[in-house]
Design an enzyme around this catalytic site. Structure first.
Site, PDB file in Angstrom:
ATOM      1  N   GLN A  97       1.048  -5.796   5.107  1.00 13.88           N
ATOM      2  CA  GLN A  97      -0.086  -6.404   4.401  1.00 13.88           C
ATOM      3  C   GLN A  97      -1.363  -5.707   4.880  1.00 13.88           C
ATOM      4  O   GLN A  97      -2.123  -6.220   5.695  1.00 13.88           O
ATOM      5  CB  GLN A  97      -0.108  -7.906   4.653  1.00 13.88           C
ATOM      6  CG  GLN A  97       1.078  -8.585   3.971  1.00 13.88           C
ATOM      7  CD  GLN A  97       1.094 -10.076   4.177  1.00 13.88           C
ATOM      8  OE1 GLN A  97       0.061 -10.715   4.207  1.00 13.88           O
ATOM      9  NE2 GLN A  97       2.288 -10.624   4.335  1.00 13.88           N
ATOM     10  N   ASP A 170      10.843   6.185  -0.062  1.00 14.49           N
ATOM     11  CA  ASP A 170       9.504   6.081  -0.660  1.00 14.49           C
ATOM     12  C   ASP A 170       8.543   7.014   0.078  1.00 14.49           C
ATOM     13  O   ASP A 170       8.877   7.579   1.128  1.00 14.49           O
ATOM     14  CB  ASP A 170       8.995   4.620  -0.646  1.00 14.49           C
ATOM     15  CG  ASP A 170       9.081   3.980   0.727  1.00 14.49           C
ATOM     16  OD1 ASP A 170       9.063   4.715   1.736  1.00 14.49           O
ATOM     17  OD2 ASP A 170       9.194   2.739   0.798  1.00 14.49           O
ATOM     18  N   LYS A 193       8.829   5.217  -4.840  1.00 13.04           N
ATOM     19  CA  LYS A 193       9.261   3.842  -5.084  1.00 13.04           C
ATOM     20  C   LYS A 193       8.208   3.088  -5.891  1.00 13.04           C
ATOM     21  O   LYS A 193       7.011   3.263  -5.673  1.00 13.04           O
ATOM     22  CB  LYS A 193       9.473   3.131  -3.736  1.00 13.04           C
ATOM     23  CG  LYS A 193       9.831   1.664  -3.861  1.00 13.04           C
ATOM     24  CD  LYS A 193      10.305   1.094  -2.526  1.00 13.04           C
ATOM     25  CE  LYS A 193       9.186   0.754  -1.585  1.00 13.04           C
ATOM     26  NZ  LYS A 193       9.664   0.213  -0.313  1.00 13.04           N
TER      27      LYS A 193
HETATM   28  C1  R5P Z   1       7.913  -0.635   2.826  1.00 15.23           C
HETATM   29  O1  R5P Z   1       7.297   0.250   2.292  1.00 15.23           O
HETATM   30  C2  R5P Z   1       8.894  -0.392   3.911  1.00 15.23           C
HETATM   31  O2  R5P Z   1       8.795   0.911   4.394  1.00 15.23           O
HETATM   32  C3  R5P Z   1      10.308  -0.685   3.462  1.00 15.23           C
HETATM   33  O3  R5P Z   1      10.728   0.297   2.528  1.00 15.23           O
HETATM   34  C4  R5P Z   1      10.415  -2.032   2.822  1.00 15.23           C
HETATM   35  O4  R5P Z   1       9.687  -2.989   3.526  1.00 15.23           O
HETATM   36  C5  R5P Z   1      11.859  -2.451   2.727  1.00 15.23           C
HETATM   37  O5  R5P Z   1      11.905  -3.730   2.175  1.00 15.23           O
HETATM   38  P1  R5P Z   1      13.156  -4.203   1.352  1.00 15.23           P
HETATM   39  O6  R5P Z   1      14.371  -4.012   2.193  1.00 15.23           O
HETATM   40  O7  R5P Z   1      12.866  -5.650   1.073  1.00 15.23           O
HETATM   41  O8  R5P Z   1      13.199  -3.405   0.083  1.00 15.23           O
END
Ligand code: R5P
Length: 301
Positions: A97, A170, A193
């Site tokens: 956040q 990502d 992503k």
């Molecule tokens: C966000 O950008 C983080 O690097 C992770 O890719 C993300 O928090 C993974 O979350 P989830 O497993 O819920 O997709």
């Protein structure tokens, strides 16, 4: 001669505290947290700590219930005479956040950092999610050390996969993926992503040529719902290069997400920053190095 450091374990962080104490030649003790029937807490430290530097070892995944006992502990050790108070929190929560994505939203990473900064002399963490913040200094007013997990990940991967190509799901994963790939001497690729909800994720941008002759290994800093790596695994499968292994630093996922990951054909190996059944990679030495970098070490005799 200055006193040796005392490493205090918040509940669930005893193994971390013992590992750190052994590496910085300190000793360790528990922070006792009593849960009152009404949900309030009382903390107690019985180990003598006056005139000693104190490290608080804490696992801060699912942080909200842990935050108030931590606050009481930080104030307590200061009041009992600790000369310095350093937090060793391998997972630093709320870092995603980092922006007001919608009008009126809190930028919780900045609030949490300000709250900690007012009570600490230093912080050591592992691979904080630095995406829009350039560094921890942007939000902390105290000395911090962001320990890297990538050398430990590369060392572990060396014994697992013969010709890996590391794939980040990502753009922000590039920082971890590129460092781990360089340490491993392996190529890497990064996808793009698009997230439209907590569990709604789409990835694109996979270049199959980047995978040729290599086994893809997914790498991300954290897994929560599993949606990100499951979608990335699906893109790899569609390109004819299925991934069997996924490495993350912070394993935040629950049993339901673990089942989704297994159904996607993924074995997950995580670093021990969050106690989890997937823990396979030890980053305690990197955290101890961070404590030394902040001046926490055993006194010379
Ligand atoms: C966000 O950008 C983080 O690097 C992770 O890719 C993300 O928090 C993974 O979350 P989830 O497993 O819920 O997709």
């Amino acid at each position: 001669m200055t006193a040796p450091p005392l490493v205090l374990a918040m509940p669930g962080a005893q193994a971390l505290a013992a590992g750190l104490a052994a590496r910085i030649d300190g000793d360790c003790a528990d922070v006792e947290v009593h849960d009152f029937p009404d949900g309030e807490h009382r903390v107690r430290v019985q180990a003598p700590l006056a005139a000693r530097p104190v490290v608080i070892a804490a696992h801060l995944d699912r942080p909200d219930a842990k935050a108030l006992p931590l606050l009481f502990t930080l104030d307590l050790v200061r009041e009992l005479g600790a000369t310095r108070v350093i937090l060793a929190a391998p997972y630093l929560p709320y870092m995603r956040q980092d922006h007001r994505f919608q009008p009126g939203e809190a930028i919780s990473s900045a609030s949490f950092a300000a709250w900690l900064s007012g009570r600490l002399d230093g912080l050591v963490t592992v691979e904080p999610h630095l995406h829009r913040w350039p560094s921890l200094d942007a939000i902390f007013r105290i000395p911090t050390h962001a320990a890297s997990a990538t050398a430990a990940i590369a060392g572990w991967l060396r014994g697992q996969v013969a010709r890996p190509v590391l794939v980040g799901p990502d753009e922000e994963s590039e920082q971890w993926v590129a460092r781990a790939a360089a340490a491993l001497g392996a190529p890497h690729a990064v996808l793009r992503k698009h997230r439209s909800g907590d569990r709604e994720v789409r990835v694109e941008g996979l270049d199959p040529a980047a995978l040729a002759g290599h086994e893809p290994v997914l790498l991300d800093d954290m897994i929560s719902t599993g949606s990100t790596v499951v979608e990335a695994a699906s893109a790899l499968r569609a390109a004819g290069a299925p991934a069997r292994l996924c490495v993350c630093v912070h394993a935040l996922f629950d049993a339901e997400a673990a089942a989704r990951l297994a159904a996607a054909g993924l074995r997950v190996a995580s670093c021990g920053t969050v106690p989890h059944a997937s823990n396979a990679i030890d980053v305690t030495p990197a955290i101890a190095d961070g404590l030394s970098a902040l001046g926490l070490q055993a006194p010379c005799s």
